[in-house]
Design a protein around this motif. Structure first.
Motif, PDB file in Angstrom:
ATOM      1  N   PRO A 205       0.842  -1.203   0.000  1.00  0.00           N
ATOM      2  CA  PRO A 205       0.000   0.000   0.000  1.00  0.00           C
ATOM      3  C   PRO A 205       0.874   1.249   0.000  1.00  0.00           C
ATOM      4  CG  PRO A 205       0.001  -1.025   2.166  1.00  0.00           C
ATOM      5  CD  PRO A 205       0.723  -1.971   1.254  1.00  0.00           C
ATOM      6  N   ARG A 217       0.973  -5.744   2.873  1.00  0.00           N
ATOM      7  CA  ARG A 217      -0.415  -6.040   3.244  1.00  0.00           C
ATOM      8  C   ARG A 217      -0.949  -7.259   2.499  1.00  0.00           C
ATOM      9  NH1 ARG A 217      -4.489  -1.049   2.820  1.00  0.00           N
ATOM     10  NH2 ARG A 217      -3.086  -0.364   4.503  1.00  0.00           N
ATOM     11  N   VAL A 219      -3.431  -9.490   0.345  1.00  0.00           N
ATOM     12  CA  VAL A 219      -4.411  -9.121  -0.677  1.00  0.00           C
ATOM     13  C   VAL A 219      -5.788  -9.705  -0.369  1.00  0.00           C
ATOM     14  CG1 VAL A 219      -2.634  -8.955  -2.450  1.00  0.00           C
ATOM     15  CG2 VAL A 219      -3.881 -11.121  -2.157  1.00  0.00           C
ATOM     16  N   THR A 222      -9.447  -7.941  -0.460  1.00  0.00           N
ATOM     17  CA  THR A 222      -9.288  -6.579  -0.969  1.00  0.00           C
ATOM     18  C   THR A 222      -9.444  -6.567  -2.492  1.00  0.00           C
ATOM     19  OG1 THR A 222      -6.903  -6.610  -1.490  1.00  0.00           O
ATOM     20  CG2 THR A 222      -7.527  -6.283   0.825  1.00  0.00           C
ATOM     21  N   ALA A 223      -9.465  -5.350  -3.047  1.00  0.00           N
ATOM     22  CA  ALA A 223      -9.526  -5.188  -4.505  1.00  0.00           C
ATOM     23  C   ALA A 223      -8.222  -5.591  -5.175  1.00  0.00           C
ATOM     24  CB  ALA A 223      -9.853  -3.730  -4.840  1.00  0.00           C
ATOM     25  N   ASP A 225      -6.700  -8.567  -4.812  1.00  0.00           N
ATOM     26  CA  ASP A 225      -6.579 -10.027  -4.851  1.00  0.00           C
ATOM     27  C   ASP A 225      -6.794 -10.529  -6.275  1.00  0.00           C
ATOM     28  OD1 ASP A 225      -6.523 -12.732  -4.432  1.00  0.00           O
ATOM     29  OD2 ASP A 225      -7.980 -12.728  -2.777  1.00  0.00           O
ATOM     30  N   ARG A 235     -12.927  -4.127 -10.334  1.00  0.00           N
ATOM     31  CA  ARG A 235     -12.717  -3.379  -9.083  1.00  0.00           C
ATOM     32  C   ARG A 235     -11.822  -2.160  -9.266  1.00  0.00           C
ATOM     33  NH1 ARG A 235     -11.241  -8.977  -6.050  1.00  0.00           N
ATOM     34  NH2 ARG A 235      -9.468  -8.649  -7.442  1.00  0.00           N
ATOM     35  N   ASP A 238     -13.233   0.954  -7.604  1.00  0.00           N
ATOM     36  CA  ASP A 238     -13.841   0.707  -6.303  1.00  0.00           C
ATOM     37  C   ASP A 238     -13.523   1.868  -5.358  1.00  0.00           C
ATOM     38  OD1 ASP A 238     -14.797  -0.180  -3.910  1.00  0.00           O
ATOM     39  OD2 ASP A 238     -13.576  -2.004  -3.816  1.00  0.00           O
ATOM     40  N   ASP A 241     -12.231   1.730  -1.567  1.00  0.00           N
ATOM     41  CA  ASP A 241     -10.858   1.365  -1.209  1.00  0.00           C
ATOM     42  C   ASP A 241      -9.965   2.597  -1.343  1.00  0.00           C
ATOM     43  OD1 ASP A 241      -8.106   0.389  -1.317  1.00  0.00           O
ATOM     44  OD2 ASP A 241      -8.979  -1.608  -1.503  1.00  0.00           O
ATOM     45  N   GLN A 243      -6.826   2.857  -1.324  1.00  0.00           N
ATOM     46  CA  GLN A 243      -5.685   2.636  -2.211  1.00  0.00           C
ATOM     47  C   GLN A 243      -6.068   2.830  -3.677  1.00  0.00           C
ATOM     48  OE1 GLN A 243      -2.329   1.998  -1.442  1.00  0.00           O
ATOM     49  NE2 GLN A 243      -3.117   2.804   0.494  1.00  0.00           N
TER      50      GLN A 243
END
Length: 352
Positions: A205, A217, A219, A222-223, A225, A235, A238, A241, A243
């Protein structure tokens, strides 16, 4: 197998196009300016050739609005926070050309110099060379760099080997910044419908200026992955999120491993369901920067005559982690005299 022709001139020197071809019909067009990938022609599931690499229409376009279309980026790919780093107790300053940070080697990185052709063949192979003088863009040490492209005869596989040596301690992190659209350059559909797979369990991140925070971090959930084939566009916008908001999409580094591998390993698989084209990317590097073309703004006309807009192409850049010189936990990109830098990439193309 290999053809050369003049494409333009820069600083009084000819800029050459280099075309590599194999017996399967695959064709790769390189550019001495930036040791760049300009075109990659591969077949779809019906056997129809299409150019899957993005690039500006004309030579003048490269000069008027540079956007890292296909070049080698360095001396340090990605970002250096605040345009500063400390090496062996000495602070160095490099050009700030991306908000508060230095990006891809500074305002005149390796993407903006004309490389020399120093070897050709046997077969579809060419080696380009650039010498970056001590103090170039603020970096210490004279760095001698080669980029060797090889097109395989037995399969549709392109490899790129970077090598570098220095006469005094410096930092090095090279990568290729090719943009891909497996539907074909100029296709009405961009790359957001492509399915991407990256077997990485973690990513880095960033803060709002795209500098890694130091956290590694997971995955999961989260978007970010992509461990299973996932449509990029699912995503990429998105807004929940932070990030994704910071990067206006994906512009992050995935952690493939913590160390450089002895041999290239599979880092990513990209598939266009419409054409059936598949690209697999292998490298020996531990990190992979994935950028979803978030800042294409219709200001560049591509080779097929269409304006490039957000999401029309994606970049997958094997490298060491961003801002490593300022984050010791990420490892080291220090290169000393007597040592040798290496980065090997392989792109394998197929259709299903």
């Amino acid at each position: 197998m290999l053809k050369r022709e003049v494409f333009g001139t820069v600083d009084g020197e000819p800029v050459e196009l280099i075309t590599l071809s194999n017996r399967l019909g695959m064709q790769v067009v390189l550019l001495t300016y930036g040791a760049s990938i300009r075109a990659v022609h591969v077949p779809d599931r019906e056997g129809r050739l299409g150019d899957v690499a993005l690039a500006p229409a004309t030579w003048q376009d490269y000069l008027d609005k540079p956007q890292y279309f296909g070049p080698t980026v360095g001396r340090v790919a990605n970002r250096i926070a605040g345009g500063r780093f400390v090496l062996d107790g000495v602070e160095y300053r490099v050009p700030v050309n991306n908000g508060p940070n230095s990006l891809h080697g500074g305002s005149r990185g390796f993407d903006k110099v004309n490389w020399a052709i120093v070897a050709e063949g046997p077969g579809a192979m060419v080696t380009l060379r650039h010498v970056s003088l001590d103090g170039d863009q603020g970096f210490p040490g004279e760095l001698k760099v080669t980029a060797t492209y090889r097109l395989d005869e037995a399969e549709n596989r392109l490899s790129l080997d970077y090598a570098a040596t220095t006469d005094r301690p410096t930092i090095v992190n090279l990568s290729s910044h090719a943009y891909w659209n497996l539907a074909g350059d100029g296709a009405a559909a961009g790359a957001m419908g492509h399915r991407l797979t990256m077997k990485s369990d973690h990513y880095l991140p960033t803060d709002a200026s795209s500098i890694p925070t130091g956290e590694i971090r997971p995955v999961a959930g989260t978007a970010f992955d992509f461990r299973e084939p996932t449509e990029i566009g699912a995503r990429v916008r998105d807004g929940s999120d932070e990030q994704i908001r910071f990067g206006r999409g994906y512009d992050h580094n995935w952690v493939v491993d913590r160390d450089i591998a002895a041999e290239p390993r599979l880092m990513a698989r990209l598939e266009d369901p419409a054409s059936g084209r598949v690209m697999e990317l292998l490298s020996d590097q531990p990190g992979l920067q994935f950028y979803s073309g978030n800042f294409f703004d219709a200001g560049t006309v591509g080779k097929a005559g269409r304006l490039y807009r957000m999401g029309d192409g994606v970049a997958l850049e094997p490298q060491m982690f961003p801002d490593t010189p300022n984050q010791p936990a990420f490892g080291s990109i220090r290169l000393a005299p007597g040592g040798s830098y290496r980065n090997r990439m392989v792109w394998r193309f197929s259709a299903r």
